[in-house]
Design a protein around this motif. Sequence first.
Motif, PDB file in Angstrom:
ATOM      1  N   GLN A 196      -4.375  49.035 115.636  1.00 16.00           N
ATOM      2  CA  GLN A 196      -5.348  49.180 114.558  1.00 16.00           C
ATOM      3  C   GLN A 196      -4.624  49.068 113.222  1.00 16.00           C
ATOM      4  O   GLN A 196      -3.523  49.611 113.072  1.00 16.00           O
ATOM      5  CB  GLN A 196      -6.005  50.556 114.686  1.00 16.00           C
ATOM      6  CG  GLN A 196      -7.245  50.736 113.856  1.00 16.00           C
ATOM      7  CD  GLN A 196      -7.741  52.177 113.912  1.00 16.00           C
ATOM      8  OE1 GLN A 196      -7.060  53.080 113.439  1.00 16.00           O
ATOM      9  NE2 GLN A 196      -8.915  52.377 114.495  1.00 16.00           N
ATOM     10  N   ASN A 238     -10.331  48.101 116.244  1.00 18.19           N
ATOM     11  CA  ASN A 238      -9.399  48.314 117.357  1.00 18.19           C
ATOM     12  C   ASN A 238      -9.144  47.028 118.127  1.00 18.19           C
ATOM     13  O   ASN A 238     -10.085  46.340 118.510  1.00 18.19           O
ATOM     14  CB  ASN A 238      -9.990  49.326 118.350  1.00 18.19           C
ATOM     15  CG  ASN A 238     -10.143  50.707 117.746  1.00 18.19           C
ATOM     16  OD1 ASN A 238      -9.482  51.046 116.772  1.00 18.19           O
ATOM     17  ND2 ASN A 238     -11.020  51.510 118.343  1.00 18.19           N
ATOM     18  N   GLN A 283     -21.059  45.440 119.436  1.00 23.34           N
ATOM     19  CA  GLN A 283     -20.497  45.318 118.088  1.00 23.34           C
ATOM     20  C   GLN A 283     -19.516  44.152 118.039  1.00 23.34           C
ATOM     21  O   GLN A 283     -18.803  43.869 119.000  1.00 23.34           O
ATOM     22  CB  GLN A 283     -19.834  46.626 117.640  1.00 23.34           C
ATOM     23  CG  GLN A 283     -18.759  47.173 118.563  1.00 23.34           C
ATOM     24  CD  GLN A 283     -18.118  48.442 118.022  1.00 23.34           C
ATOM     25  OE1 GLN A 283     -18.585  49.021 117.044  1.00 23.34           O
ATOM     26  NE2 GLN A 283     -17.028  48.868 118.644  1.00 23.34           N
ATOM     27  N   TYR A 298      -3.829  50.650 122.200  1.00 20.77           N
ATOM     28  CA  TYR A 298      -4.611  49.791 121.297  1.00 20.77           C
ATOM     29  C   TYR A 298      -3.923  49.737 119.949  1.00 20.77           C
ATOM     30  O   TYR A 298      -3.080  50.582 119.630  1.00 20.77           O
ATOM     31  CB  TYR A 298      -6.073  50.268 121.197  1.00 20.77           C
ATOM     32  CG  TYR A 298      -6.284  51.611 120.536  1.00 20.77           C
ATOM     33  CD1 TYR A 298      -6.230  52.791 121.271  1.00 20.77           C
ATOM     34  CD2 TYR A 298      -6.579  51.691 119.169  1.00 20.77           C
ATOM     35  CE1 TYR A 298      -6.442  54.019 120.662  1.00 20.77           C
ATOM     36  CE2 TYR A 298      -6.797  52.919 118.556  1.00 20.77           C
ATOM     37  CZ  TYR A 298      -6.722  54.081 119.307  1.00 20.77           C
ATOM     38  OH  TYR A 298      -6.928  55.286 118.700  1.00 20.77           O
ATOM     39  N   ASN A 317      -9.221  49.189 110.415  1.00 21.65           N
ATOM     40  CA  ASN A 317      -9.969  50.113 111.282  1.00 21.65           C
ATOM     41  C   ASN A 317     -10.659  49.476 112.487  1.00 21.65           C
ATOM     42  O   ASN A 317     -11.447  50.125 113.159  1.00 21.65           O
ATOM     43  CB  ASN A 317     -11.009  50.905 110.484  1.00 21.65           C
ATOM     44  CG  ASN A 317     -10.348  51.746 109.417  1.00 21.65           C
ATOM     45  OD1 ASN A 317      -9.268  52.316 109.649  1.00 21.65           O
ATOM     46  ND2 ASN A 317     -10.942  51.819 108.244  1.00 21.65           N
ATOM     47  N   LEU A 345      -4.514  55.722 123.827  1.00 24.29           N
ATOM     48  CA  LEU A 345      -5.800  56.409 123.810  1.00 24.29           C
ATOM     49  C   LEU A 345      -5.602  57.859 124.231  1.00 24.29           C
ATOM     50  O   LEU A 345      -4.988  58.143 125.250  1.00 24.29           O
ATOM     51  CB  LEU A 345      -6.777  55.706 124.762  1.00 24.29           C
ATOM     52  CG  LEU A 345      -8.252  55.984 124.482  1.00 24.29           C
ATOM     53  CD1 LEU A 345      -8.685  55.365 123.175  1.00 24.29           C
ATOM     54  CD2 LEU A 345      -9.101  55.465 125.629  1.00 24.29           C
ATOM     55  N   ASN A 383     -18.222  45.420 110.508  1.00 17.70           N
ATOM     56  CA  ASN A 383     -18.616  45.459 111.916  1.00 17.70           C
ATOM     57  C   ASN A 383     -20.122  45.216 112.035  1.00 17.70           C
ATOM     58  O   ASN A 383     -20.928  45.935 111.451  1.00 17.70           O
ATOM     59  CB  ASN A 383     -18.247  46.828 112.498  1.00 17.70           C
ATOM     60  CG  ASN A 383     -18.292  46.864 114.018  1.00 17.70           C
ATOM     61  OD1 ASN A 383     -18.564  45.859 114.665  1.00 17.70           O
ATOM     62  ND2 ASN A 383     -18.035  48.029 114.588  1.00 17.70           N
ATOM     63  N   PHE A 390     -16.846  43.956 116.485  1.00 18.66           N
ATOM     64  CA  PHE A 390     -15.459  44.426 116.569  1.00 18.66           C
ATOM     65  C   PHE A 390     -14.918  44.332 117.997  1.00 18.66           C
ATOM     66  O   PHE A 390     -13.709  44.297 118.197  1.00 18.66           O
ATOM     67  CB  PHE A 390     -15.364  45.885 116.079  1.00 18.66           C
ATOM     68  CG  PHE A 390     -15.100  46.009 114.596  1.00 18.66           C
ATOM     69  CD1 PHE A 390     -15.313  44.946 113.739  1.00 18.66           C
ATOM     70  CD2 PHE A 390     -14.623  47.207 114.060  1.00 18.66           C
ATOM     71  CE1 PHE A 390     -15.066  45.058 112.371  1.00 18.66           C
ATOM     72  CE2 PHE A 390     -14.367  47.329 112.690  1.00 18.66           C
ATOM     73  CZ  PHE A 390     -14.591  46.258 111.852  1.00 18.66           C
TER      74      PHE A 390
HETATM   75  C1  LIG Z   1     -11.304  52.787 117.836  1.00 15.47           C
HETATM   76  O1  LIG Z   1     -10.763  53.570 118.906  1.00 15.47           O
HETATM   77  C2  LIG Z   1     -10.851  54.947 118.684  1.00 15.47           C
HETATM   78  C3  LIG Z   1     -10.179  55.630 119.845  1.00 15.47           C
HETATM   79  O2  LIG Z   1     -10.738  55.205 121.033  1.00 15.47           O
HETATM   80  C4  LIG Z   1     -12.317  55.367 118.566  1.00 15.47           C
HETATM   81  O3  LIG Z   1     -12.403  56.730 118.287  1.00 15.47           O
HETATM   82  C5  LIG Z   1     -12.979  54.571 117.449  1.00 15.47           C
HETATM   83  O4  LIG Z   1     -14.349  54.842 117.417  1.00 15.47           O
HETATM   84  C6  LIG Z   1     -12.776  53.096 117.672  1.00 15.47           C
HETATM   85  N1  LIG Z   1     -13.309  52.377 116.522  1.00 15.47           N
HETATM   86  C7  LIG Z   1     -14.185  51.376 116.625  1.00 15.47           C
HETATM   87  C8  LIG Z   1     -14.642  50.770 115.369  1.00 15.47           C
HETATM   88  O5  LIG Z   1     -14.601  50.954 117.710  1.00 15.47           O
END
Ligand SMILES: *[C@@H]1O[C@H](CO)[C@@H](O)[C@H](O)[C@H]1NC(C)=O
Length: 506
Positions: free
Chosen positions: A240, A181, A167, A238, A179, A252, A148, A169
Amino acid sequence: METFMINLVNRLRVTQFLLTIIITTLLYSPTWPFSAAAASTTTQLELLKGFKATPDPSTTPFQALLQDSSNNFAFGFLRTNETLLTVAVIHLPSYEPLWVANPTRFAQWSDTTQLSFNGSLVLSDPRSKVFWSTGTQGDRVVLLNSSNLQIIQSLGGESATQSALWQSFDFPTNTLVENQNLTDKMALVSSNGKYSMRLGEDFWGLYAAFRQGSDKNYYKHTAMEVKAQIVKGKGPIYAQINSDGYLGMYQLGTRPPVDILPFTSFQRRVNGLLRLRLEPDGNLKGYYWDGSNWVLNYQAISEPCELPSPCGSYGFCKPGSGCSCLDNRTDFNSGQCFRGVSAGDFCGDDVTEKNFWVLRREGVELPYKELMSYKTTSSLEQCESLCERSCSCWGAVYSNGSGFCYTLDYPIQTLLSVGDQSKMGYFKVRISPRRHRVGVLFRAMIGVLTGIVAVLVGFIGFVVYKKWMKRRGQKRFLEEGTGGASPGPYKDLGSASFRSLEMCSR
Ligand SMILES: *[C@@H]1O[C@H](CO)[C@@H](O)[C@H](O)[C@H]1NC(C)=O
Ligand SMILES: *[C@@H]1O[C@H](CO)[C@@H](O)[C@H](O)[C@H]1NC(C)=O
Ligand SMILES: *[C@@H]1O[C@H](CO)[C@@H](O)[C@H](O)[C@H]1NC(C)=O
Ligand SMILES: *[C@@H]1O[C@H](CO)[C@@H](O)[C@H](O)[C@H]1NC(C)=O
Ligand SMILES: *[C@@H]1O[C@H](CO)[C@@H](O)[C@H](O)[C@H]1NC(C)=O
């Protein structure tokens, strides 16, 4: 005391000498790590404001600018199509791009192209200006060991709270890594831009852009909701990739996944990175890195004929034996089953003229027909007429057994070949109105060109004739001049042109 002073002075001299050597070496050494020139070729662990880099003309295919702490990933310039450039995050051991910036246009791999960080990562060129920019006001850029890429803003003093303003990601391209999302606001898009993967309320689907402005859903995976139920209104869905080897779907706010789609490496300890990529053929494939290769551990579509368009437009796919053409007079190996202009539907401006001919084929089945809607008609003729009357219909597939009539509201892609001859296909093939128009234009242009050539030939003839006449006149004049006597009109004619001729030869 005196010896001490002498000692000290000597020591100072030695130190000074050493310092001079060090400074000279550092200043003139090309590997001086902090010089501006070398900054573009040295990989760093973070980029600060003021960072600037230009691509090295000899580097191919990737020039690293920033790397992560585990030395697995790097961010930098990626060469595409030999001379073009974009910025990307790659997996270093395999050079596999995991993320690519999505610029409005591609930049050139040349020393005028520059990547800079002024709070915002900016890819620019003094002539064409900005190709891509993150539009942020951050303090530094880092690459995490998850691949990322983040732009960080440090908040308030030494308490070291920081937040990621941006980011990579959040802007996936064709790949989703472990990992990362995939939310309902994002999509994976294949490198050729034809296919995408998106989330729905309780599923994820694969879509094809066969027709502009309308996506055809050709694959759908609905959440099983074994470990947790999706609660309407509770939060968005979402997806993952979990390190245990599955693609999870989550809501979520709830931790247990609402769906687990296991890869073949599920619950086998593989230490390598997992990733999912939407391929240019529309398939979704999962891979893990075994230390030297990417090993396939998942594919959404395992039968090639079930892909969205494995044999192209008007193609015909038979499981086990490959591609042919719907029109049996066309050889698939000639390159293409359909040589027309496939853009646009049949709703032309000239409705009085039929702009298509009809191709029929028996033993035809739609791929992914479970995702298609149908009407029930009592006969093939009825089904065909539904399509014939609608100018936004490209074709229809009818099953004589069930009476199901599927009409296709997108340009004809590849159909499946089945043994059952009671399944019949009706396909419109465009008679290109554009070709017609091009013909008219071509003829008009030929006419105009012929006219121009005729006029030119006439003009040249006229000029040559005139010159010849002048020459003759002049010759006569000269001859006559030497001869003294100058009777007749030749002298009058010659005197003016003789002068001009003289002027020209000067
Ligand atoms: C992915 O989503 C989860 C739940 O919202 C969050 O806690 C996590 O930080 C997210 N990961 C990234 C890399 O954005
Ligand atoms: C960074 O540079 C870009 C391009 O020159 C410019 O548009 C932008 O305003 C700058 N951002 C900041 C925070 O200075
Ligand atoms: C990645 O970094 C985090 C801390 O930032 C660390 O806990 C984790 O073990 C690292 N993972 C790898 C694979 O190096
Ligand atoms: C092509 O298809 C037509 C109609 O189905 C059939 O009559 C013809 O025999 C076929 N030709 C070949 C070469 O298979
Ligand atoms: C379609 O089905 C009907 C009766 O079910 C049958 O009479 C007809 O021959 C079939 N047509 C074809 C082309 O198979």
